[in-house]
Design a protein around this motif. Structure first.
Motif, PDB file in Angstrom:
ATOM      1  N   VAL A 158       0.842  -1.201   0.000  1.00 58.14           N
ATOM      2  CA  VAL A 158       0.000   0.000   0.000  1.00 58.14           C
ATOM      3  C   VAL A 158       0.879   1.254   0.000  1.00 58.14           C
ATOM      4  CG1 VAL A 158      -1.695   1.318   1.313  1.00 58.14           C
ATOM      5  CG2 VAL A 158      -1.913  -1.165   1.152  1.00 58.14           C
ATOM      6  N   ALA A 159       1.915   1.233   0.842  1.00 50.39           N
ATOM      7  CA  ALA A 159       2.843   2.365   0.883  1.00 50.39           C
ATOM      8  C   ALA A 159       3.600   2.492  -0.435  1.00 50.39           C
ATOM      9  CB  ALA A 159       3.824   2.199   2.042  1.00 50.39           C
ATOM     10  N   TYR A 160       4.040   1.354  -0.995  1.00 46.17           N
ATOM     11  CA  TYR A 160       4.795   1.409  -2.248  1.00 46.17           C
ATOM     12  C   TYR A 160       3.960   2.068  -3.343  1.00 46.17           C
ATOM     13  CZ  TYR A 160       7.435  -2.291   0.155  1.00 46.17           C
ATOM     14  OH  TYR A 160       8.147  -3.021   1.074  1.00 46.17           O
ATOM     15  N   ASP A 161       2.693   1.641  -3.456  1.00 43.82           N
ATOM     16  CA  ASP A 161       1.819   2.210  -4.482  1.00 43.82           C
ATOM     17  C   ASP A 161       1.684   3.722  -4.298  1.00 43.82           C
ATOM     18  OD1 ASP A 161       1.400  -0.243  -5.614  1.00 43.82           O
ATOM     19  OD2 ASP A 161      -0.582  -0.566  -4.729  1.00 43.82           O
ATOM     20  N   ALA A 162       1.448   4.146  -3.065  1.00 47.08           N
ATOM     21  CA  ALA A 162       1.235   5.571  -2.802  1.00 47.08           C
ATOM     22  C   ALA A 162       2.487   6.383  -3.123  1.00 47.08           C
ATOM     23  CB  ALA A 162       0.840   5.770  -1.340  1.00 47.08           C
ATOM     24  N   LEU A 163       3.646   5.866  -2.771  1.00 52.51           N
ATOM     25  CA  LEU A 163       4.888   6.598  -3.012  1.00 52.51           C
ATOM     26  C   LEU A 163       5.201   6.676  -4.501  1.00 52.51           C
ATOM     27  CD1 LEU A 163       6.940   5.060  -0.077  1.00 52.51           C
ATOM     28  CD2 LEU A 163       6.119   7.412  -0.225  1.00 52.51           C
ATOM     29  N   LEU A 164       5.023   5.577  -5.205  1.00 54.04           N
ATOM     30  CA  LEU A 164       5.283   5.580  -6.649  1.00 54.04           C
ATOM     31  C   LEU A 164       4.303   6.496  -7.383  1.00 54.04           C
ATOM     32  CD1 LEU A 164       5.974   1.765  -7.166  1.00 54.04           C
ATOM     33  CD2 LEU A 164       7.656   3.612  -7.092  1.00 54.04           C
ATOM     34  N   SER A 184       2.816   9.096  -6.118  1.00 51.71           N
ATOM     35  CA  SER A 184       3.163  10.474  -5.779  1.00 51.71           C
ATOM     36  C   SER A 184       4.266  10.993  -6.694  1.00 51.71           C
ATOM     37  CB  SER A 184       3.597  10.564  -4.317  1.00 51.71           C
ATOM     38  OG  SER A 184       4.036  11.871  -4.005  1.00 51.71           O
ATOM     39  N   ARG A 185       5.270  10.179  -6.925  1.00 50.36           N
ATOM     40  CA  ARG A 185       6.365  10.602  -7.794  1.00 50.36           C
ATOM     41  C   ARG A 185       5.886  10.759  -9.236  1.00 50.36           C
ATOM     42  NH1 ARG A 185       9.183  13.550  -9.558  1.00 50.36           N
ATOM     43  NH2 ARG A 185      11.325  13.275 -10.303  1.00 50.36           N
ATOM     44  N   GLU A 186       5.064   9.814  -9.701  1.00 54.43           N
ATOM     45  CA  GLU A 186       4.558   9.896 -11.063  1.00 54.43           C
ATOM     46  C   GLU A 186       3.691  11.134 -11.263  1.00 54.43           C
ATOM     47  OE1 GLU A 186       2.530   6.237 -11.694  1.00 54.43           O
ATOM     48  OE2 GLU A 186       4.374   5.045 -11.879  1.00 54.43           O
ATOM     49  N   ALA A 187       3.034  11.580 -10.183  1.00 57.18           N
ATOM     50  CA  ALA A 187       2.164  12.756 -10.275  1.00 57.18           C
ATOM     51  C   ALA A 187       2.940  14.062 -10.188  1.00 57.18           C
ATOM     52  CB  ALA A 187       1.110  12.710  -9.175  1.00 57.18           C
ATOM     53  N   GLY A 188       4.265  13.975  -9.992  1.00 54.26           N
ATOM     54  CA  GLY A 188       5.088  15.176  -9.965  1.00 54.26           C
ATOM     55  C   GLY A 188       5.633  15.554  -8.614  1.00 54.26           C
ATOM     56  N   GLY A 189       5.343  14.753  -7.585  1.00 51.37           N
ATOM     57  CA  GLY A 189       5.865  15.039  -6.254  1.00 51.37           C
ATOM     58  C   GLY A 189       7.378  14.928  -6.211  1.00 51.37           C
ATOM     59  N   THR A 190       7.999  15.744  -5.372  1.00 49.15           N
ATOM     60  CA  THR A 190       9.458  15.733  -5.262  1.00 49.15           C
ATOM     61  C   THR A 190       9.956  15.392  -3.863  1.00 49.15           C
ATOM     62  OG1 THR A 190       9.386  18.136  -4.903  1.00 49.15           O
ATOM     63  CG2 THR A 190       9.825  17.362  -7.146  1.00 49.15           C
ATOM     64  N   TRP A 191       9.076  15.506  -2.845  1.00 48.74           N
ATOM     65  CA  TRP A 191       9.520  15.289  -1.462  1.00 48.74           C
ATOM     66  C   TRP A 191       8.573  14.355  -0.711  1.00 48.74           C
ATOM     67  CZ3 TRP A 191      13.778  16.730   1.393  1.00 48.74           C
ATOM     68  CH2 TRP A 191      14.658  17.611   0.771  1.00 48.74           C
ATOM     69  N   LEU A 192       9.181  13.587   0.190  1.00 47.53           N
ATOM     70  CA  LEU A 192       8.458  12.804   1.194  1.00 47.53           C
ATOM     71  C   LEU A 192       8.891  13.302   2.560  1.00 47.53           C
ATOM     72  CD1 LEU A 192       6.836  10.275   2.260  1.00 47.53           C
ATOM     73  CD2 LEU A 192       9.042   9.065   2.174  1.00 47.53           C
ATOM     74  N   ALA A 198      10.893   5.191  -1.617  1.00 50.54           N
ATOM     75  CA  ALA A 198      10.709   6.581  -2.028  1.00 50.54           C
ATOM     76  C   ALA A 198      11.953   7.123  -2.719  1.00 50.54           C
ATOM     77  CB  ALA A 198      10.369   7.441  -0.812  1.00 50.54           C
ATOM     78  N   ARG A 199      13.108   6.843  -2.159  1.00 48.16           N
ATOM     79  CA  ARG A 199      14.360   7.321  -2.756  1.00 48.16           C
ATOM     80  C   ARG A 199      14.602   6.670  -4.112  1.00 48.16           C
ATOM     81  NH1 ARG A 199      18.102  10.147  -0.094  1.00 48.16           N
ATOM     82  NH2 ARG A 199      19.759   9.152  -1.294  1.00 48.16           N
ATOM     83  N   SER A 200      14.326   5.387  -4.194  1.00 49.23           N
ATOM     84  CA  SER A 200      14.549   4.700  -5.480  1.00 49.23           C
ATOM     85  C   SER A 200      13.597   5.221  -6.553  1.00 49.23           C
ATOM     86  CB  SER A 200      14.378   3.186  -5.307  1.00 49.23           C
ATOM     87  OG  SER A 200      13.028   2.850  -5.011  1.00 49.23           O
ATOM     88  N   ALA A 201      12.428   5.729  -6.127  1.00 57.13           N
ATOM     89  CA  ALA A 201      11.473   6.279  -7.087  1.00 57.13           C
ATOM     90  C   ALA A 201      11.837   7.702  -7.507  1.00 57.13           C
ATOM     91  CB  ALA A 201      10.069   6.271  -6.476  1.00 57.13           C
ATOM     92  N   GLY A 202      12.775   8.330  -6.792  1.00 59.89           N
ATOM     93  CA  GLY A 202      13.200   9.682  -7.150  1.00 59.89           C
ATOM     94  C   GLY A 202      12.721  10.766  -6.212  1.00 59.89           C
ATOM     95  N   LEU A 203      12.051  10.390  -5.109  1.00 62.48           N
ATOM     96  CA  LEU A 203      11.633  11.372  -4.119  1.00 62.48           C
ATOM     97  C   LEU A 203      12.785  11.694  -3.174  1.00 62.48           C
ATOM     98  CD1 LEU A 203       8.144   9.893  -3.140  1.00 62.48           C
ATOM     99  CD2 LEU A 203       8.526  12.055  -4.349  1.00 62.48           C
ATOM    100  N   LYS A 204      12.907  12.957  -2.788  1.00 61.08           N
ATOM    101  CA  LYS A 204      13.803  13.320  -1.703  1.00 61.08           C
ATOM    102  C   LYS A 204      13.081  13.079  -0.385  1.00 61.08           C
ATOM    103  CE  LYS A 204      16.656  16.697  -4.135  1.00 61.08           C
ATOM    104  NZ  LYS A 204      17.186  18.094  -4.133  1.00 61.08           N
ATOM    105  N   VAL A 205      13.863  12.813   0.658  1.00 64.22           N
ATOM    106  CA  VAL A 205      13.265  12.422   1.939  1.00 64.22           C
ATOM    107  C   VAL A 205      13.703  13.366   3.039  1.00 64.22           C
ATOM    108  CG1 VAL A 205      13.098  10.617   3.690  1.00 64.22           C
ATOM    109  CG2 VAL A 205      13.172   9.990   1.261  1.00 64.22           C
ATOM    110  N   ALA A 206      12.714  13.941   3.727  1.00 63.37           N
ATOM    111  CA  ALA A 206      12.957  14.691   4.958  1.00 63.37           C
ATOM    112  C   ALA A 206      12.454  13.830   6.110  1.00 63.37           C
ATOM    113  CB  ALA A 206      12.237  16.029   4.938  1.00 63.37           C
ATOM    114  N   LEU A 207      13.245  13.726   7.163  1.00 63.56           N
ATOM    115  CA  LEU A 207      12.947  12.804   8.255  1.00 63.56           C
ATOM    116  C   LEU A 207      12.897  13.543   9.585  1.00 63.56           C
ATOM    117  CD1 LEU A 207      12.740   9.814   9.352  1.00 63.56           C
ATOM    118  CD2 LEU A 207      15.246   9.888   9.540  1.00 63.56           C
ATOM    119  N   ILE A 208      11.851  13.295  10.352  1.00 61.06           N
ATOM    120  CA  ILE A 208      11.777  13.746  11.745  1.00 61.06           C
ATOM    121  C   ILE A 208      11.835  12.501  12.609  1.00 61.06           C
ATOM    122  CG2 ILE A 208      10.384  14.897  13.501  1.00 61.06           C
ATOM    123  CD1 ILE A 208       9.183  16.630  11.349  1.00 61.06           C
ATOM    124  N   THR A 209      12.889  12.406  13.428  1.00 63.65           N
ATOM    125  CA  THR A 209      13.116  11.205  14.217  1.00 63.65           C
ATOM    126  C   THR A 209      13.850  11.575  15.498  1.00 63.65           C
ATOM    127  OG1 THR A 209      14.046   8.946  14.149  1.00 63.65           O
ATOM    128  CG2 THR A 209      15.324  10.703  13.098  1.00 63.65           C
TER     129      THR A 209
END
Length: 307
Positions: A191-197, A199-207, A226-237
């Motif tokens: 489910v997450a994989y589909d949503a992330l892919l 998002s990138r196909e729709a033009g998203g650039t960040w997660l 997400a990274r392999s799909a081309g999204l940049k990742v911001a992390l709060i941890t």
């Protein structure tokens, strides 16, 4: 007349540039800066994380005691010191002691009779987490820059799995008021994989991903997708080092309260609100237009009680 939320959006804009360093950088920030540069092995990351979590005690340990506490060999500690740029463990310990002494000097221990009960102790921990975050905010430029990037990412995807769901939902709920397309992912696996892919196909650039303890393996997997799909990742941890931070383009490390059975998240919520403010500042015209539209809809459908 602007709504209270519109007025707050206008009045709370973040000012770029460093403020006066009245208390210095937070210990976590200083240690993160010390350890973030080199590429550390898993064993070396364990040493670094132990030092971050126990700086006031660990800074005064002998090499033998530190190796025993972390569960590594003495040569591993020596190699770690060299990896982070020191001639040996004594030189590293001298630096750690300087950080620890400043920490002890700025947060004197309360007398035993003033420490209160366990609930008050839990609040004290969160106050310390917030004070560390306040020190990190002395230079808000990274927050401003990321807020601008998140604002421009359309769609913007927010990820939070397991215990981090509530943080992702909070951020996404607020972000939808000021951003035209916010997608929240709270389920892992395919489910997450589909949503992330998508998002990138729709033009998203960040997660924007939240990773709180216990850190889920599926969060790491989703970030890698997400990274392999081309999204940049911001992390709060809460961890400055480790597999999740290694995969992120931008990491904000914030403390969590762990004195009670379940963790509390005062600092991560404030960090989220700061990023939302930065997104608001990045496109004030869009912000005002969207808030005005929302207020009209809320009034029309009577979303809220009259105070």
């Amino acid at each position: 007349m602007p709504s209270p939320q519109q007025a707050r959006a206008q009045a709370s804009a973040i000012t770029s540039g460093k403020s006066a360093p009245e208390a210095g950088a937070a210990p976590t920030s200083q240690l993160r800066e010390l350890f973030d540069g080199p590429r550390l092995s898993p064993g070396q990351r364990r040493i670094a994380q132990y030092l971050i979590e126990h700086i006031t005690e660990a800074a005064f340990l002998s090499i033998t005691d530190l190796a025993e506490r972390v569960g590594v060999s003495q040569p591993s500690v020596t190699r770690f010191a060299a990896a982070v740029g020191f001639s040996g463990y004594p030189a590293l310990r001298e630096k750690l002691q300087a950080i620890a002494l400043k920490t002890l000097g700025s947060t004197p221990s309360a007398p035993a009779e003033d420490r209160g009960n366990e609930l008050q102790a839990a609040v004290d921990v969160e106050m310390e987490n917030l004070e560390n975050l306040r020190r990190d905010f002395a230079d808000p430029d990274q927050v401003i820059e990321l807020g601008r990037a998140l604002s421009q990412s359309t769609p913007l995807t927010v990820l939070g799995l397991r215990i981090s769901v509530s943080l992702a939902e909070y951020f996404a709920y607020a972000a939808r008021r000021i951003h035209p397309d916010v997608r929240v992912v709270t389920r892992g696996g395919s489910v997450a994989y589909d949503a992330l892919l998508q998002s990138r196909e729709a033009g998203g650039t960040w997660l924007l991903a939240f990773g709180m303890p216990r850190h889920a393996q599926e969060t790491l997997t989703a970030v890698r997708v997400a990274r392999s799909a081309g999204l940049k990742v911001a992390l709060i941890t809460d961890l400055a080092l480790g597999p999740l931070a290694d995969e992120a383009d931008v990491t904000f490390t914030v403390g969590t309260g762990s004195r009670l059975v379940f963790d509390s998240y005062a600092a991560p919520v404030v960090m989220s609100a700061a990023l939302l403010q930065a997104m608001t500042d990045a496109d004030p015209e869009r912000t005002q237009a969207r808030l005005e539209e929302y207020e009209q809809i809320a009034e029309q459908h009577q979303f809220f009680l009259k105070d």
